[in-house]
Scaffold this motif. Structure first.
Motif, PDB file in Angstrom:
ATOM      1  N   PHE A  51       0.830  -1.202   0.000  1.00  0.00           N
ATOM      2  CA  PHE A  51       0.000   0.000   0.000  1.00  0.00           C
ATOM      3  C   PHE A  51       0.866   1.253   0.000  1.00  0.00           C
ATOM      4  CE2 PHE A  51      -2.110   3.332   2.494  1.00  0.00           C
ATOM      5  CZ  PHE A  51      -3.250   3.542   1.720  1.00  0.00           C
ATOM      6  N   ILE A  54       2.410   1.987  -3.453  1.00  0.00           N
ATOM      7  CA  ILE A  54       1.456   2.597  -4.386  1.00  0.00           C
ATOM      8  C   ILE A  54       1.246   4.063  -4.033  1.00  0.00           C
ATOM      9  CG2 ILE A  54      -0.961   2.616  -5.126  1.00  0.00           C
ATOM     10  CD1 ILE A  54       0.606   0.409  -6.449  1.00  0.00           C
ATOM     11  N   GLN A  55       1.097   4.362  -2.743  1.00  0.00           N
ATOM     12  CA  GLN A  55       0.836   5.736  -2.331  1.00  0.00           C
ATOM     13  C   GLN A  55       2.035   6.647  -2.577  1.00  0.00           C
ATOM     14  OE1 GLN A  55      -2.289   6.742  -1.580  1.00  0.00           O
ATOM     15  NE2 GLN A  55      -2.713   4.618  -2.102  1.00  0.00           N
ATOM     16  N   SER A  61      -0.794   7.258  -7.998  1.00  0.00           N
ATOM     17  CA  SER A  61      -1.543   6.477  -7.003  1.00  0.00           C
ATOM     18  C   SER A  61      -3.039   6.553  -7.240  1.00  0.00           C
ATOM     19  CB  SER A  61      -1.212   6.946  -5.586  1.00  0.00           C
ATOM     20  OG  SER A  61      -1.674   8.265  -5.380  1.00  0.00           O
ATOM     21  N   SER A  67      -5.526   2.349  -7.358  1.00  0.00           N
ATOM     22  CA  SER A  67      -6.691   2.336  -6.460  1.00  0.00           C
ATOM     23  C   SER A  67      -7.126   0.909  -6.158  1.00  0.00           C
ATOM     24  CB  SER A  67      -7.849   3.110  -7.083  1.00  0.00           C
ATOM     25  OG  SER A  67      -7.510   4.464  -7.227  1.00  0.00           O
ATOM     26  N   SER A  70      -4.538  -0.632  -3.843  1.00  0.00           N
ATOM     27  CA  SER A  70      -4.690  -0.050  -2.503  1.00  0.00           C
ATOM     28  C   SER A  70      -5.912  -0.624  -1.794  1.00  0.00           C
ATOM     29  CB  SER A  70      -4.804   1.469  -2.598  1.00  0.00           C
ATOM     30  OG  SER A  70      -3.616   2.028  -3.087  1.00  0.00           O
ATOM     31  N   SER A  73      -5.052  -4.254  -0.767  1.00  0.00           N
ATOM     32  CA  SER A  73      -4.064  -4.334   0.308  1.00  0.00           C
ATOM     33  C   SER A  73      -4.631  -3.833   1.636  1.00  0.00           C
ATOM     34  CB  SER A  73      -2.795  -3.574  -0.064  1.00  0.00           C
ATOM     35  OG  SER A  73      -3.068  -2.203  -0.248  1.00  0.00           O
ATOM     36  N   MET A  74      -5.404  -2.768   1.623  1.00  0.00           N
ATOM     37  CA  MET A  74      -5.930  -2.247   2.885  1.00  0.00           C
ATOM     38  C   MET A  74      -7.057  -3.126   3.438  1.00  0.00           C
ATOM     39  SD  MET A  74      -4.587   0.272   4.492  1.00  0.00           S
ATOM     40  CE  MET A  74      -3.129  -0.720   4.312  1.00  0.00           C
TER      41      MET A  74
END
Length: 176
Positions: A51, A54-55, A61, A67, A70, A73-74
């Motif tokens: 994550f 990517i950010q 991102s 997206s 993310s 993963s989150m």
């Protein structure tokens, strides 16, 4: 005269299942040193690092690939973290009637597939941060797949998530 369709000797098997659980909620840090605990911690680490990769890609991102990665993963991070907390505080043992192993097995299997897509999309984008995220995504995919396999074996063997289940069989033979 004896019945010709009934055998002269037969066997009876009795199966008794005993489940031993402790219903009180308590903190037990020794779970982290078990294979399942280590897998959960490793998956959480890989989810978080992927994550962050990517950010850190700047304006990229917000791309649909970023997206999606993310989100995967989150969601994996928070679900795995919640399960880790449930095991650390023996909530799974308190509510042993809930099929925790089946829930985990299906989650891990689904996340293996979703991570395969997310990491593949990230790797194909060609930006360094996405390539790093793809590495962590493929690593998480392998760990989630292995965890799903372990949970499948546990479900197949009739185990419970925490506590112990003892199955004893008694066999008796009789002759007519």
């Amino acid at each position: 005269m004896a019945d010709p369709g009934f055998p002269g000797r037969h066997t009876t098997t009795t199966t008794v299942t005993q489940t031993a659980v402790a219903p009180q909620i308590r903190f037990d840090k020794s779970y982290i040193r078990t294979p399942s605990g280590i897998l959960k911690c490793a998956c959480m680490f890989l989810n978080l690092v992927g994550f962050i990769c990517i950010q850190c890609s700047g304006n990229h991102s917000y791309h649909s690939r970023g997206s999606y990665f993310s989100s995967i993963s989150m969601t994996g991070f928070w679900f795995t973290g919640t399960l880790l907390a449930f095991y650390l505080f023996h909530i799974c043992e308190k509510f042993y009637q809930i099929p925790w192993l089946k829930i985990e097995m299906w989650f891990c299997a689904i996340w293996t597939i979703l991570y395969a897509f997310a990491a593949g999309f990230a790797a194909a984008y060609g930006i360094e941060a996405y390539s790093a995220a793809a590495f962590f995504g493929f690593s998480a995919m392998c760990l989630y797949g292995y965890d799903a396999f372990l949970k499948y074996k546990a479900v197949r063997n009739g185990e419970i998530a925490q506590g112990s289940r003892v199955v004893s069989k008694q066999t008796t033979s009789a002759q007519a």
